[in-house]
Design a protein around this motif. Structure first.
Motif, PDB file in Angstrom:
ATOM      1  N   PHE A 139      10.599  -9.124  -3.556  1.00  0.00           N
ATOM      2  CA  PHE A 139       9.781  -8.572  -3.912  1.00  0.00           C
ATOM      3  C   PHE A 139       8.018  -9.361  -3.017  1.00  0.00           C
ATOM      4  CE2 PHE A 139       5.056  -8.790  -5.726  1.00  0.00           C
ATOM      5  CZ  PHE A 139       4.538  -7.138  -6.151  1.00  0.00           C
ATOM      6  N   HIS A 140       8.362  -9.867  -2.922  1.00  0.00           N
ATOM      7  CA  HIS A 140       7.158 -11.137  -2.697  1.00  0.00           C
ATOM      8  C   HIS A 140       8.171 -11.322  -0.956  1.00  0.00           C
ATOM      9  CE1 HIS A 140       4.326 -12.846  -5.584  1.00  0.00           C
ATOM     10  NE2 HIS A 140       5.356 -13.037  -6.505  1.00  0.00           N
ATOM     11  N   VAL A 141       9.005 -11.000  -0.181  1.00  0.00           N
ATOM     12  CA  VAL A 141       9.474 -11.232   0.841  1.00  0.00           C
ATOM     13  C   VAL A 141       8.502  -9.736   1.541  1.00  0.00           C
ATOM     14  CG1 VAL A 141      11.760 -10.865   2.313  1.00  0.00           C
ATOM     15  CG2 VAL A 141      11.627 -12.641   1.086  1.00  0.00           C
ATOM     16  N   TYR A 142       8.791  -9.012   0.772  1.00  0.00           N
ATOM     17  CA  TYR A 142       8.671  -7.156   1.231  1.00  0.00           C
ATOM     18  C   TYR A 142       6.700  -7.723   1.075  1.00  0.00           C
ATOM     19  CZ  TYR A 142      12.553  -5.262   1.726  1.00  0.00           C
ATOM     20  OH  TYR A 142      14.571  -5.214   2.237  1.00  0.00           O
ATOM     21  N   MET A 143       6.491  -7.929   0.254  1.00  0.00           N
ATOM     22  CA  MET A 143       4.706  -7.644   0.313  1.00  0.00           C
ATOM     23  C   MET A 143       4.093  -8.840   1.481  1.00  0.00           C
ATOM     24  SD  MET A 143       3.276  -6.831  -2.135  1.00  0.00           S
ATOM     25  CE  MET A 143       1.470  -7.312  -1.725  1.00  0.00           C
ATOM     26  N   ILE A 144       4.410  -9.677   2.374  1.00  0.00           N
ATOM     27  CA  ILE A 144       4.592 -10.177   3.481  1.00  0.00           C
ATOM     28  C   ILE A 144       4.579  -9.757   4.442  1.00  0.00           C
ATOM     29  CG2 ILE A 144       5.558 -11.765   4.998  1.00  0.00           C
ATOM     30  CD1 ILE A 144       6.115 -13.989   2.485  1.00  0.00           C
ATOM     31  N   LEU A 145       5.788  -9.014   4.465  1.00  0.00           N
ATOM     32  CA  LEU A 145       6.275  -7.950   5.149  1.00  0.00           C
ATOM     33  C   LEU A 145       5.311  -6.754   5.776  1.00  0.00           C
ATOM     34  CD1 LEU A 145       9.970  -7.611   5.258  1.00  0.00           C
ATOM     35  CD2 LEU A 145       9.222  -8.348   7.003  1.00  0.00           C
ATOM     36  N   GLY A 146       4.638  -6.194   4.830  1.00  0.00           N
ATOM     37  CA  GLY A 146       3.825  -5.078   4.693  1.00  0.00           C
ATOM     38  C   GLY A 146       2.612  -5.673   4.901  1.00  0.00           C
ATOM     39  N   MET A 147       2.122  -6.943   4.476  1.00  0.00           N
ATOM     40  CA  MET A 147       1.018  -7.293   4.933  1.00  0.00           C
ATOM     41  C   MET A 147       0.858  -7.218   6.931  1.00  0.00           C
ATOM     42  SD  MET A 147      -1.211  -7.279   2.327  1.00  0.00           S
ATOM     43  CE  MET A 147      -2.273  -9.092   2.204  1.00  0.00           C
ATOM     44  N   ASP A 148       1.642  -8.418   6.666  1.00  0.00           N
ATOM     45  CA  ASP A 148       1.801  -8.946   8.452  1.00  0.00           C
ATOM     46  C   ASP A 148       1.968  -7.356   9.038  1.00  0.00           C
ATOM     47  OD1 ASP A 148       2.700 -10.818  10.487  1.00  0.00           O
ATOM     48  OD2 ASP A 148       3.576  -9.602  10.416  1.00  0.00           O
ATOM     49  N   ALA A 149       2.853  -6.046   8.904  1.00  0.00           N
ATOM     50  CA  ALA A 149       2.644  -5.287   9.355  1.00  0.00           C
ATOM     51  C   ALA A 149       1.136  -4.316   9.425  1.00  0.00           C
ATOM     52  CB  ALA A 149       3.742  -4.199   8.439  1.00  0.00           C
ATOM     53  N   ASP A 150       0.185  -4.773   8.586  1.00  0.00           N
ATOM     54  CA  ASP A 150      -0.900  -4.248   8.239  1.00  0.00           C
ATOM     55  C   ASP A 150      -1.674  -4.593   9.013  1.00  0.00           C
ATOM     56  OD1 ASP A 150      -0.171  -1.746   6.341  1.00  0.00           O
ATOM     57  OD2 ASP A 150      -1.437  -2.523   4.415  1.00  0.00           O
ATOM     58  N   SER A 151      -1.447  -5.734   9.518  1.00  0.00           N
ATOM     59  CA  SER A 151      -1.775  -6.255  10.544  1.00  0.00           C
ATOM     60  C   SER A 151      -1.736  -6.007  11.567  1.00  0.00           C
ATOM     61  CB  SER A 151      -2.317  -8.190   9.954  1.00  0.00           C
ATOM     62  OG  SER A 151      -0.676  -8.801  11.420  1.00  0.00           O
ATOM     63  N   PHE A 152      -0.898  -5.461  12.264  1.00  0.00           N
ATOM     64  CA  PHE A 152      -0.664  -5.385  14.095  1.00  0.00           C
ATOM     65  C   PHE A 152      -0.902  -3.675  13.478  1.00  0.00           C
ATOM     66  CE2 PHE A 152       1.509  -8.996  13.676  1.00  0.00           C
ATOM     67  CZ  PHE A 152       1.278  -9.263  14.531  1.00  0.00           C
ATOM     68  N   ALA A 153      -0.585  -3.131  12.626  1.00  0.00           N
ATOM     69  CA  ALA A 153      -0.825  -1.215  13.254  1.00  0.00           C
ATOM     70  C   ALA A 153      -1.264  -0.543  11.937  1.00  0.00           C
ATOM     71  CB  ALA A 153       0.399  -0.773  12.911  1.00  0.00           C
ATOM     72  N   LEU A 154      -1.887   0.178  11.992  1.00  0.00           N
ATOM     73  CA  LEU A 154      -2.462   0.753  10.710  1.00  0.00           C
ATOM     74  C   LEU A 154      -2.000   1.488   9.567  1.00  0.00           C
ATOM     75  CD1 LEU A 154      -5.819   1.572   9.368  1.00  0.00           C
ATOM     76  CD2 LEU A 154      -5.789   3.800  10.237  1.00  0.00           C
ATOM     77  N   ASN A 155      -1.829   1.174   8.579  1.00  0.00           N
ATOM     78  CA  ASN A 155      -1.324   1.509   7.561  1.00  0.00           C
ATOM     79  C   ASN A 155       0.101   1.337   7.659  1.00  0.00           C
ATOM     80  OD1 ASN A 155      -3.426   2.002   5.222  1.00  0.00           O
ATOM     81  ND2 ASN A 155      -2.884   4.115   7.008  1.00  0.00           N
ATOM     82  N   SER A 197      -2.128   2.423  -3.714  1.00  0.00           N
ATOM     83  CA  SER A 197      -3.338   3.118  -3.708  1.00  0.00           C
ATOM     84  C   SER A 197      -4.382   3.760  -3.105  1.00  0.00           C
ATOM     85  CB  SER A 197      -3.429   2.755  -5.859  1.00  0.00           C
ATOM     86  OG  SER A 197      -5.049   3.952  -5.498  1.00  0.00           O
ATOM     87  N   PRO A 198      -4.625   5.208  -2.949  1.00  0.00           N
ATOM     88  CA  PRO A 198      -5.540   5.335  -1.935  1.00  0.00           C
ATOM     89  C   PRO A 198      -7.182   4.542  -2.348  1.00  0.00           C
ATOM     90  CG  PRO A 198      -4.163   7.476  -2.737  1.00  0.00           C
ATOM     91  CD  PRO A 198      -3.987   6.220  -3.386  1.00  0.00           C
ATOM     92  N   THR A 199      -7.236   4.629  -3.115  1.00  0.00           N
ATOM     93  CA  THR A 199      -8.908   3.924  -4.292  1.00  0.00           C
ATOM     94  C   THR A 199      -8.825   2.809  -3.084  1.00  0.00           C
ATOM     95  OG1 THR A 199      -7.991   4.874  -6.239  1.00  0.00           O
ATOM     96  CG2 THR A 199      -9.721   2.514  -6.605  1.00  0.00           C
ATOM     97  N   PHE A 200      -7.766   1.696  -3.158  1.00  0.00           N
ATOM     98  CA  PHE A 200      -7.687   0.478  -2.540  1.00  0.00           C
ATOM     99  C   PHE A 200      -7.169   0.700  -0.726  1.00  0.00           C
ATOM    100  CE2 PHE A 200      -7.583  -0.219  -6.556  1.00  0.00           C
ATOM    101  CZ  PHE A 200      -8.075  -1.497  -6.779  1.00  0.00           C
ATOM    102  N   SER A 201      -7.496   2.141   0.222  1.00  0.00           N
ATOM    103  CA  SER A 201      -7.113   2.108   1.272  1.00  0.00           C
ATOM    104  C   SER A 201      -8.159   1.437   1.754  1.00  0.00           C
ATOM    105  CB  SER A 201      -7.124   3.570   1.187  1.00  0.00           C
ATOM    106  OG  SER A 201      -8.789   4.203   1.589  1.00  0.00           O
ATOM    107  N   GLU A 202      -8.845   0.806   1.761  1.00  0.00           N
ATOM    108  CA  GLU A 202     -10.168   0.266   2.979  1.00  0.00           C
ATOM    109  C   GLU A 202      -9.767  -1.143   2.541  1.00  0.00           C
ATOM    110  OE1 GLU A 202     -12.730   3.777   1.412  1.00  0.00           O
ATOM    111  OE2 GLU A 202     -11.267   2.522   0.360  1.00  0.00           O
ATOM    112  N   ILE A 203      -8.913  -2.156   2.150  1.00  0.00           N
ATOM    113  CA  ILE A 203      -8.116  -3.087   2.456  1.00  0.00           C
ATOM    114  C   ILE A 203      -7.600  -3.039   2.804  1.00  0.00           C
ATOM    115  CG2 ILE A 203      -6.690  -4.989   0.867  1.00  0.00           C
ATOM    116  CD1 ILE A 203      -8.811  -4.755  -1.425  1.00  0.00           C
ATOM    117  N   ARG A 204      -7.034  -1.819   3.222  1.00  0.00           N
ATOM    118  CA  ARG A 204      -5.669  -1.979   4.678  1.00  0.00           C
ATOM    119  C   ARG A 204      -6.090  -1.904   5.481  1.00  0.00           C
ATOM    120  NH1 ARG A 204      -0.704   1.311   2.614  1.00  0.00           N
ATOM    121  NH2 ARG A 204       0.353   0.325   4.568  1.00  0.00           N
ATOM    122  N   SER A 205      -7.331  -0.835   6.251  1.00  0.00           N
ATOM    123  CA  SER A 205      -7.902  -0.426   7.272  1.00  0.00           C
ATOM    124  C   SER A 205      -8.762  -1.582   7.605  1.00  0.00           C
ATOM    125  CB  SER A 205      -8.581   0.523   7.205  1.00  0.00           C
ATOM    126  OG  SER A 205      -9.535   0.903   6.309  1.00  0.00           O
TER     127      SER A 205
END
Length: 295
Positions: A139-155, A197-205
């Motif tokens: 689970f945390h591996v995929y959280m690491i991968l997801g957060m890293d990928a979000d920092s290089f490309a929108l969503n 969740s779309p509620t927190f989409s601005e955190i990802r952007s």
């Protein structure tokens, strides 16, 4: 013989360059009163190999592209093959044209209970529950991968977050802490449920704008980069208006508070008084750091 050597070299190179993480795992067992038990070192070695040698995605990562991260397992008790522990996970990503690495993911998983037999086979199955040990780490591996990928490309982390959600869903069959909605607002389930969740989409952007449009351009245009980082704080303020004091916001600032303080205190002069007001409003837990910002 030469062909065999070349084939072996190719296979080794493929293995070395295909994995995604460069993860340091530490198992600390001082609280057990028996930290010299060999099982803890065996666990540390096996988990290091498991995380760094498992192929987590269908992408190929060069050696220099592997994500630097760490997992610190603090064992507070064990009985035969049953362990109770907490898990601290951090990751970082390099900044373009710089030797600096920016912290991205900082999560303290306080309810990490698992079963482990020394030298047991550790295998990740993307669609099936294996054990709480495998599920939590994956689970945390995929959280690491997801957060890293979000920092290089929108969503950019969509696929990875969806897999983390899959792990959370099939792990609910276990009566372990952290996998269910009723386990609290800081549980694994709450975190992945919120970030998808779309509620927190601005955190990802904001993750994308802060890193790709902010930090990554500072070597060429420090003022533009700093301004973009300040702009990303306004995106976070939108989330705060919808969900004040959300745990996702806390995760962001647990990773970024020191860095933001340094960025706003130095570099080219821009108007940061409004940014400091926003910070005090959306991340009051770090108010002492915001008071140290010099402007």
């Amino acid at each position: 013989m030469r062909n065999l050597i070349l084939l072996f070299t190719f296979l080794c190179t493929h293995v070395i360059f295909s994995q995604e993480l460069n993860c340091t795992v530490n198992v600390i067992a001082q609280q057990t009163g028996n930290e010299n038990n060999v099982v803890f070192k065996t666990l540390e070695r096996q988990l290091t190999e498991f995380i760094n040698s498992t192929k987590w995605t269908d992408k190929t990562f060069g050696l220099q592209e592997r994500i630097n991260c760490s997992m610190v397992i603090n064992v507070n008790g064990y009985d035969n093959d049953l362990f109770s522990a907490s898990l601290q996970i951090t990751s970082s990503r390099p900044i373009f044209n710089s030797t600096y690495s920016s912290p991205v993911y900082n999560y303290n998983d306080k309810e990490f209970n698992f079963q482990y037999l020394e030298f047991q086979n550790l295998v990740y199955n993307p669609q099936q529950f294996e054990s709480n040990l495998i599920s939590v780490l994956s689970f945390h591996v995929y959280m690491i991968l997801g957060m890293d990928a979000d920092s290089f490309a929108l969503n950019g982390g969509d696929d990875y977050f969806n897999q983390a959600l899959t792990i959370a869903n099939y792990s609910q069959q276990l009566n372990g802490q952290g996998w269910k909605l009723e386990d609290g607002l800081q549980s694994r389930f709450a975190v992945i449920n919120n970030i998808t969740s779309p509620t927190f989409s601005e955190i990802r952007s904001a993750m994308y704008n802060y890193h790709r449009e902010g930090l990554d351009v500072m070597s060429e245009s420090p003022k533009d980069g700093k301004s973009q980082i300040i702009s990303s704080l306004d995106e976070l303020q939108k989330v705060h208006r919808k969900r004040p004091n959300s745990y996702l916001m806390r995760l962001f600032f647990d990773a970024k508070a020191d860095e933001i303080t340094d960025i706003l205190s130095g570099g080219p002069s821009v108007n940061i008084s409004e940014a400091v007001d926003i910070l005090n409003r959306i991340a009051p837990i770090h108010s002492q750091k915001w008071r140290n910002i010099k402007y």
